[in-house]
Design a protein around this motif. Structure first.
Motif, PDB file in Angstrom:
ATOM      1  N   ALA A  77      36.722  64.802  20.587  1.00  0.00           N
ATOM      2  CA  ALA A  77      36.996  64.392  21.966  1.00  0.00           C
ATOM      3  C   ALA A  77      36.094  63.234  22.368  1.00  0.00           C
ATOM      4  O   ALA A  77      35.053  62.993  21.752  1.00  0.00           O
ATOM      5  N   PHE A  81      35.460  59.678  28.007  1.00  0.00           N
ATOM      6  CA  PHE A  81      34.860  60.986  28.322  1.00  0.00           C
ATOM      7  C   PHE A  81      35.845  61.906  29.062  1.00  0.00           C
ATOM      8  O   PHE A  81      36.406  61.522  30.084  1.00  0.00           O
ATOM      9  N   ASP A  82      36.056  63.073  28.518  1.00  0.00           N
ATOM     10  CA  ASP A  82      36.939  64.113  29.087  1.00  0.00           C
ATOM     11  C   ASP A  82      38.402  63.676  29.173  1.00  0.00           C
ATOM     12  O   ASP A  82      39.201  64.335  29.846  1.00  0.00           O
ATOM     13  N   HIS A 103      38.300  71.405  30.291  1.00  0.00           N
ATOM     14  CA  HIS A 103      38.569  69.963  30.187  1.00  0.00           C
ATOM     15  C   HIS A 103      39.713  69.802  29.189  1.00  0.00           C
ATOM     16  O   HIS A 103      39.878  70.636  28.293  1.00  0.00           O
ATOM     17  N   ASN A 162      40.187  68.190  24.260  1.00  0.00           N
ATOM     18  CA  ASN A 162      40.350  68.848  22.961  1.00  0.00           C
ATOM     19  C   ASN A 162      41.697  69.571  22.874  1.00  0.00           C
ATOM     20  O   ASN A 162      42.406  69.457  21.877  1.00  0.00           O
ATOM     21  N   ARG A 217      26.841  69.799  28.480  1.00  0.00           N
ATOM     22  CA  ARG A 217      27.361  69.362  29.782  1.00  0.00           C
ATOM     23  C   ARG A 217      26.292  69.509  30.865  1.00  0.00           C
ATOM     24  O   ARG A 217      26.255  68.738  31.820  1.00  0.00           O
ATOM     25  N   GLY A 254      32.978  64.918  20.617  1.00  0.00           N
ATOM     26  CA  GLY A 254      32.959  65.860  21.731  1.00  0.00           C
ATOM     27  C   GLY A 254      31.574  65.915  22.342  1.00  0.00           C
ATOM     28  O   GLY A 254      30.931  64.887  22.576  1.00  0.00           O
TER      29      GLY A 254
END
Ligand code: HSE
Length: 305
Positions: free
Chosen positions: A13, A19-20, A131, A134, A181, A254
């Motif tokens: 990811a 990002f995200d 999120h 993935n 996170r 990720g």
């Protein structure tokens, strides 16, 4: 239907700037067999990665995800048995928990003769994972750009350029996504957001066109990687080693700690350079060469009996 088989790909990811939002399915898979049972037992039998650590009772993530779907459907299911064959290293930023969530949802939905459509499965998977980057490629395969709006997941799937190879340099330590996170700031500077927006948009276009010029810059990031480098000893040096060895682009996979590099060939010197930079910081690692995968769990389940 009594029994289903689901194969779910690993995913990387973010790809740096996305990002995200951006994720790519990889050619390493976890396999799951889900079977309805007559007694009231919820059990998971795990082989391979995590067989000593993951729970075998109803708290197993595959079973919890399946139960979530059964509850949403309002259907009481007595018992469920999951046989899990894990190849994806756990807690390394390669989407292993996403495979469990996706397998539970896709498998349970198949057992109910698909009461939910694919969009609903995607939305549930993103909700459970927290999120979408993935679970979306784990479901759809390929490279997926996604965002959630009002409970619906919007996705754009990009067919991965055939010439891409992926080096995964996997440190031999676990890093939980929650911890990675927790290291992120609640607010970022406008110039850092702008830095990422342009690069992430460029990244998606470049991958869609199979045009690799500038990819290395497009994968740079200011929203998460700088804040995670303290959790991944040697990360900056591993990035530098990958670039020196000719990677098309390099990013934390990720939430880490795996570092992934894109390349036009399976080049052992690239993997060795990256692993060597980790080793210089006292971090042993394993190198896995793979390719993007076009297959996701929603296109890859098989019904049995
Ligand atoms: N986008 C998520 C993160 C991926 O970076 O925290 C976690 O695998």
């Amino acid at each position: 239907m009594e029994r289903v088989f689901v194969r779910v790909p690993a995913t990387t990811a973010n790809l740096g700037s996305g990002f995200d939002a951006v994720g790519m399915a990889l050619g390493v898979y976890n396999d799951f067999e889900l079977e309805l049972t007559k007694d009231e037992s919820w059990t998971a039998e795990i082989a391979g990665e995590g067989s000593d650590d993951l729970p075998g009772d109803e708290t197993n993530l595959v079973l919890r995800s399946a139960r979530f779907l059964f509850d949403r459907a309002g259907i009481a299911v007595k018992g469920l048995k999951a046989k899990i064959s894990n190849r994806i290293p756990l807690a390394r930023g390669l989407g292993s928990s996403a495979t469990a969530i996706v397998a539970g949802l896709v498998g349970a939905n198949a057992l109910l003769n698909r009461v939910f459509c694919n969009d609903e499965i995607l939305a549930m998977a993103s909700l459970l994972e927290g999120h979408p980057d993935n679970v979306a490629p784990a479901c759809l395969g390929g490279i997926v750009v996604s965002f959630e709006n009002d409970g619906r997941l919007w996705t754009q799937r990009i067919c991965p350029p055939a010439e891409l190879h992926v080096a995964l340099v996997v440190p031999r330590f676990h890093l939980s996504t929650a911890a990675a996170r927790a290291a992120l700031p609640r607010q970022v500077a406008l110039e850092d957001a702008v830095f990422n927006v342009g690069r992430a948009a460029f990244l998606a276009c470049a991958l869609g066109k199979g045009s690799f010029d500038g990819l290395s810059f497009a994968m740079e990031d200011r929203l998460h990687q700088p804040y995670r480098q303290n959790l991944v000893p040697g990360m900056e040096e591993v990035f530098a080693a990958a670039k020196r060895a000719g990677a098309l682009g390099v990013a934390l996979s990720g939430a880490g700690p795996t570092v992934m590099a894109l390349s036009l060939q399976n080049d052992s010197r690239l993997g060795e350079a990256m692993a060597g930079a980790f080793a210089a910081h006292g971090v042993p690692s394993d190198v896995i060469w793979t390719k993007p995968s076009s297959h996701g769990a929603l296109s890859q389940f098989e019904e049995k009996g």
